[in-house]
Design a protein around this motif. Structure first.
Motif, PDB file in Angstrom:
ATOM      1  N   LEU A 192       0.847  -1.193   0.000  1.00 45.53           N
ATOM      2  CA  LEU A 192       0.000   0.000   0.000  1.00 45.53           C
ATOM      3  C   LEU A 192       0.876   1.235   0.000  1.00 45.53           C
ATOM      4  O   LEU A 192       1.801   1.357   0.814  1.00 45.53           O
ATOM      5  CB  LEU A 192      -0.900   0.010   1.239  1.00 45.53           C
ATOM      6  N   ARG A 193       0.588   2.144  -0.905  1.00 45.80           N
ATOM      7  CA  ARG A 193       1.245   3.458  -0.901  1.00 45.80           C
ATOM      8  C   ARG A 193       0.159   4.515  -0.801  1.00 45.80           C
ATOM      9  O   ARG A 193      -0.795   4.521  -1.587  1.00 45.80           O
ATOM     10  CB  ARG A 193       2.068   3.674  -2.172  1.00 45.80           C
ATOM     11  N   ILE A 194       0.311   5.402   0.167  1.00 50.37           N
ATOM     12  CA  ILE A 194      -0.623   6.512   0.357  1.00 50.37           C
ATOM     13  C   ILE A 194       0.146   7.813   0.190  1.00 50.37           C
ATOM     14  O   ILE A 194       1.161   8.032   0.857  1.00 50.37           O
ATOM     15  CB  ILE A 194      -1.277   6.468   1.757  1.00 50.37           C
ATOM     16  N   ASN A 223      -1.571  -2.719  -4.159  1.00 51.84           N
ATOM     17  CA  ASN A 223      -1.131  -3.767  -5.078  1.00 51.84           C
ATOM     18  C   ASN A 223      -1.182  -5.110  -4.355  1.00 51.84           C
ATOM     19  O   ASN A 223      -0.466  -5.327  -3.374  1.00 51.84           O
ATOM     20  CB  ASN A 223       0.297  -3.468  -5.549  1.00 51.84           C
ATOM     21  N   ALA A 224      -2.022  -6.003  -4.837  1.00 55.36           N
ATOM     22  CA  ALA A 224      -2.193  -7.325  -4.221  1.00 55.36           C
ATOM     23  C   ALA A 224      -1.674  -8.398  -5.164  1.00 55.36           C
ATOM     24  O   ALA A 224      -2.389  -8.858  -6.050  1.00 55.36           O
ATOM     25  CB  ALA A 224      -3.657  -7.563  -3.884  1.00 55.36           C
ATOM     26  N   GLY A 225      -0.415  -8.747  -5.008  1.00 53.80           N
ATOM     27  CA  GLY A 225       0.164  -9.785  -5.853  1.00 53.80           C
ATOM     28  C   GLY A 225       0.116  -9.462  -7.328  1.00 53.80           C
ATOM     29  O   GLY A 225      -0.024 -10.360  -8.162  1.00 53.80           O
ATOM     30  N   GLY A 226       0.225  -8.186  -7.682  1.00 53.31           N
ATOM     31  CA  GLY A 226       0.219  -7.777  -9.082  1.00 53.31           C
ATOM     32  C   GLY A 226      -1.103  -7.226  -9.578  1.00 53.31           C
ATOM     33  O   GLY A 226      -1.159  -6.618 -10.647  1.00 53.31           O
ATOM     34  N   TRP A 266      -1.040   6.366 -12.205  1.00 52.47           N
ATOM     35  CA  TRP A 266      -0.092   5.377 -11.691  1.00 52.47           C
ATOM     36  C   TRP A 266       0.298   4.463 -12.841  1.00 52.47           C
ATOM     37  O   TRP A 266      -0.549   4.018 -13.615  1.00 52.47           O
ATOM     38  CB  TRP A 266      -0.720   4.540 -10.580  1.00 52.47           C
ATOM     39  N   ARG A 267       1.578   4.159 -12.964  1.00 51.43           N
ATOM     40  CA  ARG A 267       2.060   3.282 -14.031  1.00 51.43           C
ATOM     41  C   ARG A 267       2.065   1.835 -13.533  1.00 51.43           C
ATOM     42  O   ARG A 267       2.656   1.529 -12.500  1.00 51.43           O
ATOM     43  CB  ARG A 267       3.457   3.706 -14.489  1.00 51.43           C
ATOM     44  N   VAL A 268       1.400   0.972 -14.282  1.00 50.12           N
ATOM     45  CA  VAL A 268       1.266  -0.436 -13.906  1.00 50.12           C
ATOM     46  C   VAL A 268       1.816  -1.298 -15.038  1.00 50.12           C
ATOM     47  O   VAL A 268       1.289  -1.285 -16.150  1.00 50.12           O
ATOM     48  CB  VAL A 268      -0.214  -0.803 -13.641  1.00 50.12           C
ATOM     49  N   GLU A 320      -1.447   3.106 -17.708  1.00 56.64           N
ATOM     50  CA  GLU A 320      -1.549   4.295 -16.863  1.00 56.64           C
ATOM     51  C   GLU A 320      -2.937   4.289 -16.231  1.00 56.64           C
ATOM     52  O   GLU A 320      -3.943   4.481 -16.914  1.00 56.64           O
ATOM     53  CB  GLU A 320      -1.331   5.564 -17.678  1.00 56.64           C
ATOM     54  N   LEU A 321      -2.968   4.047 -14.946  1.00 57.15           N
ATOM     55  CA  LEU A 321      -4.226   3.894 -14.216  1.00 57.15           C
ATOM     56  C   LEU A 321      -4.425   5.095 -13.299  1.00 57.15           C
ATOM     57  O   LEU A 321      -3.659   5.297 -12.366  1.00 57.15           O
ATOM     58  CB  LEU A 321      -4.183   2.599 -13.399  1.00 57.15           C
ATOM     59  N   THR A 322      -5.449   5.885 -13.584  1.00 60.37           N
ATOM     60  CA  THR A 322      -5.744   7.049 -12.747  1.00 60.37           C
ATOM     61  C   THR A 322      -6.761   6.716 -11.670  1.00 60.37           C
ATOM     62  O   THR A 322      -6.680   7.207 -10.546  1.00 60.37           O
ATOM     63  CB  THR A 322      -6.269   8.214 -13.611  1.00 60.37           C
ATOM     64  N   GLU A 323      -7.712   5.881 -12.009  1.00 60.96           N
ATOM     65  CA  GLU A 323      -8.713   5.448 -11.030  1.00 60.96           C
ATOM     66  C   GLU A 323      -9.329   4.150 -11.510  1.00 60.96           C
ATOM     67  O   GLU A 323      -9.730   4.024 -12.666  1.00 60.96           O
ATOM     68  CB  GLU A 323      -9.800   6.503 -10.848  1.00 60.96           C
ATOM     69  N   GLY A 324      -9.390   3.169 -10.626  1.00 67.51           N
ATOM     70  CA  GLY A 324      -9.982   1.888 -10.984  1.00 67.51           C
ATOM     71  C   GLY A 324      -9.053   0.734 -10.654  1.00 67.51           C
ATOM     72  O   GLY A 324      -8.134   0.881  -9.845  1.00 67.51           O
ATOM     73  N   GLY A 325      -9.303  -0.422 -11.286  1.00 61.52           N
ATOM     74  CA  GLY A 325      -8.528  -1.613 -10.987  1.00 61.52           C
ATOM     75  C   GLY A 325      -7.984  -2.261 -12.242  1.00 61.52           C
ATOM     76  O   GLY A 325      -8.550  -2.119 -13.329  1.00 61.52           O
ATOM     77  N   VAL A 326      -6.873  -2.974 -12.090  1.00 58.87           N
ATOM     78  CA  VAL A 326      -6.294  -3.739 -13.183  1.00 58.87           C
ATOM     79  C   VAL A 326      -5.833  -5.082 -12.626  1.00 58.87           C
ATOM     80  O   VAL A 326      -5.214  -5.146 -11.563  1.00 58.87           O
ATOM     81  CB  VAL A 326      -5.129  -2.985 -13.871  1.00 58.87           C
TER      82      VAL A 326
END
Length: 240
Positions: free
Chosen positions: A14-16, A122-125, A134-136, A152-158
């Protein structure tokens, strides 16, 4: 603030970058995830899932959370015509394919409720993030030191389903055998619940899962099939 713990069999980081009380918010996140592991793991004999599987609980005795998870599992079973199934013949009840994304999304909801607006969990990728781009990275399905693409994820899940970490662990519920046809499949969706479940369900469907996942509302897809052909939807948020 950054924090990492090993829960549910994989590292969760977790990064805040903001928040009124990030330490307390992080405590709540990891306490919730430890609770989920204790309650929903099919590998813990005293978990709610294990007790249900042994017939010790009646449907009316289930927690609201497990009832919700099992309802989602049923939705995906129907949508995939049985390819996604957490109740395979000869195996115990195992809702892990749904629990992971659902639990981590709920953890992100706890952050939002605490006033945290910029974070990456980030949970196991599999990632849920908000607040800024955020760059994923999407790992190459055959070369651990390479990436297929960067999102590039600004909001949501991947979330990505693949064979590289745990081998042929995703089974096609229609046959009971390991799913074939894909090397990896990544889904970007408004929530990690949707992204993770859709990625797993599509992978279980094989090559047909690419079109199925891409047709789901709000989902963008990146996939590599067994012939090493690459597919991606037009709206996939690829980083510049």
């Amino acid at each position: 603030m950054r924090r990492v713990e090993h829960i549910m069999g994989f590292p969760i980081s977790l990064r805040i970058d903001d928040g009124h009380a990030p330490a307390q918010a992080a405590d709540a996140v990891f306490a919730w995830l430890h609770e989920v592991d204790a309650r929903f793991s099919p590998f813990k004999p005293d978990s709610e899932v294990s007790r249900l599987d042994r017939g010790e609980l009646e449907p009316g005795e289930l927690s609201a959370d497990l009832t919700e998870v099992l309802g989602l599992c049923e939705d995906y079973r129907v949508a995939t015509k049985g390819a996604f199934d957490v109740r395979l013949p000869g195996r115990g009840l195992d809702p892990c394919a749904m629990v992971k994304g659902w639990a981590v999304q709920r953890a992100a909801d706890l952050l939002e409720a605490a006033g945290v607006r910029t974070y990456c969990l980030n949970a196991g990728g599999d990632v849920v993030a908000a607040g800024r781009p955020w760059r994923v990275g999407v790992r190459h399905p055959e070369h651990a030191d390479q990436l297929c693409t960067v999102l590039e994820l600004t909001e949501g899940g991947v979330a990505t389903s693949a064979r590289y970490e745990r081998g042929d662990h995703i089974l096609d519920g229609r046959t009971g055998r390991p799913a074939t046809g894909l090397l990896s499949l990544t889904v970007v969706a408004p929530t990690l619940t949707e992204a993770d479940a859709t990625a797993t369900a599509a992978f279980a469907m094989g090559a047909a899962g690419i079109e199925w996942a891409a047709a789901r509302e709000g989902c963008e897809v990146f996939a590599v099939d067994a012939d090493r052909q690459v597919f991606r939807t037009p709206g996939l948020p690829v980083a510049a």
